[in-house]
Every structure is written in structure tokens, then in C-alpha cells.
Write a protein that holds these residues in place. Structure first.
Motif, PDB file in Angstrom:
ATOM      1  N   THR A   1      -7.330   5.026   4.862  1.00 11.21           N
ATOM      2  CA  THR A   1      -8.096   3.951   5.492  1.00 11.21           C
ATOM      3  C   THR A   1      -7.204   2.756   5.803  1.00 11.21           C
ATOM      4  OG1 THR A   1     -10.105   4.622   4.315  1.00 11.21           O
ATOM      5  CG2 THR A   1     -10.065   2.398   5.219  1.00 11.21           C
ATOM      6  N   ASN A   2      -6.311   2.417   4.879  1.00 10.47           N
ATOM      7  CA  ASN A   2      -5.411   1.279   5.096  1.00 10.47           C
ATOM      8  C   ASN A   2      -4.441   1.538   6.239  1.00 10.47           C
ATOM      9  OD1 ASN A   2      -6.550  -0.230   3.037  1.00 10.47           O
ATOM     10  ND2 ASN A   2      -5.138   0.531   1.486  1.00 10.47           N
TER      11      ASN A   2
ATOM     12  N   THR B   1       0.814  -1.218   0.000  1.00 11.51           N
ATOM     13  CA  THR B   1       0.000   0.000   0.000  1.00 11.51           C
ATOM     14  C   THR B   1       0.843   1.261   0.000  1.00 11.51           C
ATOM     15  OG1 THR B   1      -1.796  -1.138   1.150  1.00 11.51           O
ATOM     16  CG2 THR B   1      -1.780   1.266   1.260  1.00 11.51           C
TER      17      THR B   1
ATOM     18  N   THR C   1     -10.631   8.994  -4.030  1.00 11.99           N
ATOM     19  CA  THR C   1     -10.862   7.677  -3.440  1.00 11.99           C
ATOM     20  C   THR C   1      -9.542   6.996  -3.128  1.00 11.99           C
ATOM     21  OG1 THR C   1     -12.893   7.455  -4.751  1.00 11.99           O
ATOM     22  CG2 THR C   1     -12.029   5.460  -3.745  1.00 11.99           C
TER      23      THR C   1
ATOM     24  N   ALA D   1     -16.451   5.759   1.137  1.00  5.90           N
ATOM     25  CA  ALA D   1     -15.622   5.619  -0.064  1.00  5.90           C
ATOM     26  C   ALA D   1     -16.471   5.688  -1.327  1.00  5.90           C
ATOM     27  CB  ALA D   1     -14.851   4.300  -0.015  1.00  5.90           C
TER      28      ALA D   1
ATOM     29  N   THR E   1     -16.092   8.359  -4.322  1.00  6.60           N
ATOM     30  CA  THR E   1     -15.924   7.925  -5.703  1.00  6.60           C
ATOM     31  C   THR E   1     -16.914   8.618  -6.631  1.00  6.60           C
ATOM     32  OG1 THR E   1     -15.146   5.758  -4.964  1.00  6.60           O
ATOM     33  CG2 THR E   1     -15.910   5.921  -7.240  1.00  6.60           C
TER      34      THR E   1
ATOM     35  N   LYS F   1      -8.366   5.821   0.428  1.00  2.00           N
ATOM     36  CA  LYS F   1      -8.084   4.409   0.651  1.00  2.00           C
ATOM     37  C   LYS F   1      -6.742   4.202   1.350  1.00  2.00           C
ATOM     38  CE  LYS F   1     -11.538   1.953  -0.464  1.00  2.00           C
ATOM     39  NZ  LYS F   1     -12.140   1.089   0.572  1.00  2.00           N
TER      40      LYS F   1
ATOM     41  N   GLY G   1      -9.552  -0.039  -5.026  1.00  2.00           N
ATOM     42  CA  GLY G   1     -10.302   0.066  -3.788  1.00  2.00           C
ATOM     43  C   GLY G   1     -11.802   0.048  -4.026  1.00  2.00           C
TER      44      GLY G   1
ATOM     45  N   ASP H   1     -14.444  -2.762  -2.686  1.00  2.00           N
ATOM     46  CA  ASP H   1     -15.586  -2.312  -1.881  1.00  2.00           C
ATOM     47  C   ASP H   1     -16.904  -2.777  -2.486  1.00  2.00           C
ATOM     48  OD1 ASP H   1     -14.071  -1.090   0.041  1.00  2.00           O
ATOM     49  OD2 ASP H   1     -14.269   0.938  -0.772  1.00  2.00           O
TER      50      ASP H   1
ATOM     51  N   ILE I   1     -18.480   0.847   3.588  1.00  2.00           N
ATOM     52  CA  ILE I   1     -17.933   1.386   2.346  1.00  2.00           C
ATOM     53  C   ILE I   1     -18.680   2.617   1.864  1.00  2.00           C
ATOM     54  CG2 ILE I   1     -17.078  -0.871   1.615  1.00  2.00           C
ATOM     55  CD1 ILE I   1     -19.530  -1.141  -0.144  1.00  2.00           C
TER      56      ILE I   1
ATOM     57  N   GLY J   1      -7.568   4.186  -6.423  1.00  2.00           N
ATOM     58  CA  GLY J   1      -8.995   4.318  -6.143  1.00  2.00           C
ATOM     59  C   GLY J   1      -9.820   3.280  -6.871  1.00  2.00           C
TER      60      GLY J   1
END
Length: 497
Positions: free
Chosen positions: A264-265, A26, A257, A245, A249, A261, A43, A47, A242, A40
Motif C-alpha cells: 500500500t505504501n 518503509t 497486514t 487492511a 488483520t 501495508k 499499520g 488505521d 482501511i 502490521g
């Protein structure tokens, strides 16, 4: 904790090995070789597949855990494995058709800001199918009290596979089309490995035991009712994680996004211990609820919540103490670093999820499980409304704030219901000290940064980590905030001297 502790420790070790691989992928591969739009895209596809799975499985994952004790006896499992294969297959066929019929309105919603997502929409069905059965086979292994190998497949195997795919794409071996198809292939291999492992654990009946079903009609009726209710719940639960996100998007584009992401990771590592502990604790909790053993239920919840609060808080602090260093060292960190505050807000949300998710299991396995539908519906509505309001005003930070606020309201309702309806409790007095310690260390870190803002970033991160985090761990150990963790440390370090 016995079995819970042993399996949780092994599962957590496996998970963190996966996290290390995921962090490499990542933070250093995706950010170096993929554009923010491509990050994005991947991801958004994962999702969307996750949301599809939550519907297509028809509640199978939770039903496996809840009803396996009813099917298992000294004579075997009575064809239980057969139904865990067939039921989600029916769900996949139905919702697969529905998803395909909805491709035009979905394309219209995402098309303006995220045309790449619309272009690869057709890959959602194979991706979802393999992810669905990878999870089903893993859940079957969990109820047989074997979580390590399937977890290794998901946390390590899948991540290594994806890392290889990213590198092949980065060096021009794969085209963008081959890249997206190969991601589906990684999950196909993972689901096959889980299936082979499941058959090696013990003989599993592929033939339905219809005589057992006729003799246990109340259980079958309850299984069907419970699964259908979970299907309605999944419509909300599948969207909730989700939603933010998806809104980014559709309203901001895949580039935002991608940045979200990555944030988020980074934040999600806070909740990793929860995955291992609850994976093995959930079947025992289901058995305790079946026997109406409220003392055991409270004991399991309090142990899980307390240990997850302590461990999660230290992981939270570890990440936050080094968040500037993380964005400093990753490629294109100045672009992804715009989500620094987003990371903080999301980490608070994930810490809360990790601590209190066990209460959702308690509610789901009790006779009050219908409340989970209502609360999930309210959560989804709250996320939709708050994202619609927050994202235009505060962008990614607004999406993160929406997640934090809505999950706070959701868990408040869940915990109150668990305490009042089931007369069990996830709370213990030692948790007060844990919260006070975490807040104190957080405040000291912010004061440190204000007093010495110009300190070298590497030196600052190392010193603050050693002094604050190391000091906090010593305090937690000396204060015996977690007897289980202290006992584990003794068994690892003291007994080997």
C-alpha cells in the motif's frame, strides 16, 4: 492556476520530500529491522486511529472548508476557530468512551490472528487525540491559504520522528512498549507545532462570538445539519480506506497486514499530487459553490482532474516500471515481493482516487451533499461484502481487487450525480489523449518484458524508464496535453536561460 499552482507546487515538493523519507523508512528500515508482524501492528494502529478520527471530528474538517467563507469578513472570523476546537473535543469524548466499552468484542474479533493489536488497544485513544488535532490545525491553516508548513509537519516532521523511533527500537534503546508509546509522542509534538504555527499566521479568536451566531441562525443551523450528516458519512468514509487492511488483520494475521501495508505504501505515491492540489483548490471550490458559479466549478475540477491524471499516470508508470527492482533491493524483498500484483491493483485504485476525489468535494459543498452519505454507505457495504468474498479466495490480491472494484462503483455514482445534479463536469477532451498515452506505455512495457525477460534487472529498469517514460513525457509536452504543466516547465527552464 495562480494561488492554486503556487501553493500546490510547494506542497507537492514538501510531500515528495516526505515520500523520500517515508520510502527510506518503509522500504529499508521497517523491512530490515521490524518483523512483518510488527510492521502490521504499526499499520493497524494507525488505521484504527484514522477510523476513530473520522468519527470523533464530527465532520469538522469538511465543515471548516465549507463554512469558513460564511464566518470570515472584514471584521474577522467571529470565533470560528473556537468551534473547530470544541466540536471535535466533544466528539472525541463521546467516541472515546464508546471505543473503550467496545474493547471486548473488538478483542474477540482480532484476538485469534492478531493478539498484539489487542494488547496495544489502550494506546488508540492518545494516538487518535494527537492525530485528530494535528489534522484540525492543518485544515484551519489550509483555509487561510497556507498549506506548506502544516504539510511539512505531517509529511516530513512526522516521518522523521517515526524514522528516529524505528531506529531507536532497532538498536535496542526502546522496548516494544516504549516504541509504541513513542509513536504517540511523535504525533503529540506535530499537533503542538501546527497549533503554534496557526497562531502565528494571524490572530485567532478563542472566544465564541455568540452575537454573530444569533444574527446568522440559518448558517448555524446549516452548519449543525451538515456536520451531523458528515458524521454519518464518516462512519462509512472512515471505514472505506482501511477496510481491506482490517479484514486482513482479522482473517489472515498481522504478518500479512505488514506485507499488505508495504504494498500500500508503494502504491499510494500515485495519489500524492492530489493531496497538495485539492488542499488549496477545495476552499476555492467551496467559495465557487457558495456563489453558484458553475463555470468556475467546472474549470477548477477539469484543471485538477486533467493535471492529476497526467502526473498520476506518469508516477504510476514510474513505479510499475521499477517494481521488480524495488522488491529486489529492499531487505526481505522475497517476502514482501509476494504482493507484486497487489501493488498494481492498488495503484490503479489510487490513480482513480487521485483523479476523481475533487468531485467528492464538489458534491459535499453543493446542496446535494446528502447523496454523499448514501454513496459512502454503499461503498462501505460493498467493501465489507467483497472483502468477505475475495480475501478467502485470493488473499491480499483479493483485498486489493475489492478496493478497486468498489471505488470504481463509488466514483461512478459520485461523478454521475455531480454532472446531472450540479451541472458541472470534471471531464475534458484532453484527458482522452492522456489515458491513451498511459495505456500505450503500459502495454509497451509488458511487451518489452516478454521479449527480453532475462535482461539484468538494474539495466532493464533503467533502460525502460528512460525510453518509455522519457518518451512519454516528450509526447505529452509536444502534444500540449496540459497547458498548465507546459507553462510551469517554461517558467522553470526557459525563463532561466
Amino acid at each position: 492556476m495562480g494561488v492554486i499552482a503556487k501553493q500546490s507546487i510547494k506542497g507537492t515538493i514538501v510531500t515528495y520530500l516526505g515520500v523520500a523519507i517515508g520510502a527510506l523508512t518503509t522500504l529499508f528500515v521497517q523491512t530490515r529491522f521490524l518483523t512483518t508482524e510488527e510492521v502490521g501492528l504499526v499499520g493497524a494502529m494507525i488505521d484504527a486511529a484514522t477510523f476513530f478520527i473520522s468519527l470523533a471530528q464530527l465532520g469538522t474538517s469538511n465543515s471548516i472548508i465549507r463554512f469558513f467563507p460564511y464566518f470570515k469578513n472584514e471584521r474577522g472570523h467571529h470565533g470560528f476557530f473556537f468551534w473547530t476546537i470544541v466540536v471535535p473535543l466533544v466528539g472525541f469524548a463521546f467516541f472515546g468512551l464508546l471505543f473503550w466499552l467496545c474493547r471486548t468484542p473488538i478483542g474477540a474479533w482480532f484476538g485469534q490472528k492478531s493478539p498484539l493489536f489487542v494488547h496495544y488497544y489502550y494506546l488508540l485513544l492518545p494516538l487518535s487525540f494527537f492525530m485528530l488535532y494535528m489534522g484540525i490545525f492543518e485544515t484551519n491553516a489550509n483555509v487561510l491559504m497556507h498549506i506548506v508548513v502544516p504539510r511539512a509537519v505531517r509529511e516530513i516532521g512526522v516521518r522523521v520522528g517515526l524514522l528516529i523511533i524505528y531506529l531507536l527500537y532497532a538498536f535496542g534503546v526502546l522496548s516494544i512498549d516504549g516504541f509504541m508509546v513513542s509513536i504517540c509522542g511523535v504525533y503529540a509534538v506535530a499537533s503542538l507545532i501546527n497549533l503554534v504555527y496557526l497562531f502565528r499566521l494571524e490572530p485567532l479568536e478563542l472566544k465564541p462570538d455568540l452575537s454573530f451566531l444569533r444574527e446568522n441562525k440559518p448558517v448555524v443551523k446549516q452548519y449543525v445539519h451538515y456536520s451531523l450528516l458528515l458524521l454519518l458519512t464518516a462512519l462509512a468514509n472512515g471505514m472505506a480506506p482501511i477496510a481491506s487492511a482490517f479484514f486482513i488483520t482479522a482473517k489472515m494475521g498481522l504478518s500479512f497486514t505488514g506485507i499488505f501495508k508495504i504494498a500500500t505504501n508503494i502504491a499510494v505515491v500515485v495519489s500524492i499530487p492530489y493531496r497538495s492540489m485539492t488542499a488549496i483548490a477545495a476552499p476555492q471550490l467551496a467559495a465557487a459553490m457558495k456563489q453558484d458559479d458553475r463555470a468556475q466549478c467546472s474549470h477548477l475540477m477539469q484543471q485538477c482532474c486533467s493535471n492529476l491524471l497526467l502526473v498520476g499516470s506518469f508516477i504510476f508508470l514510474l513505479v510499475w516500471l521499477n517494481v521488480d527492482l524495488i522488491y529486489h533491493v529492499i531487505p526481505n524483498g522475497e517476502v514482501y515481493g509476494t504482493a507484486r500484483l497487489t501493488v498494481l491493483i492498488l495503484m490503479l485504485a489510487h490513480l482513480m482516487m487521485a483523479v476523481f476525489n475533487i468531485t467528492i468535494s464538489t458534491l459535499s459543498y453543493s446542496r446535494y451533499y446528502a447523496f454523499s452519505l448514501l454513496f459512502s454507505f454503499l461503498l462501505t457495504v460493498g467493501l465489507i461484502v467483497s472483502n468477505t468474498y475475495f480475501i478467502p479466495r485470493w488473499g491480499m490480491n483479493g483485498a486489493a481487487l475489492s478496493t478497486l472494484v468498489c471505488y470504481f462503483g463509488y466514483f461512478t455514482l459520485v461523478v454521475l450525480t455531480v454532472v446531472l445534479a450540479t451541472r458541472t463536469s470534471p471531464f475534458a477532451r484532453r484527458q482522452i489523449g492522456m489515458v491513451a498515452l498511459a495505456v500505450g506505455l503500459f502495454v509497451l512495457n509488458e511487451l518489452w518484458l516478454k521479449v527480453m525477460p532475462d535482461m539484468n534487472i538494474w539495466l532493464s529498469s533503467v533502460v525502460r524508464t528512460v525510453v518509455l517514460l522519457g518518451g512519454g513525457m516528450v509526447i505529452a509536452y509536444k502534444a500540449r496535453m496540459s497547458e498548465e504543466i507546459n507553462a510551469l516547465l517554461h517558467s522553470v527552464f526557459v525563463s532561466r536561460k
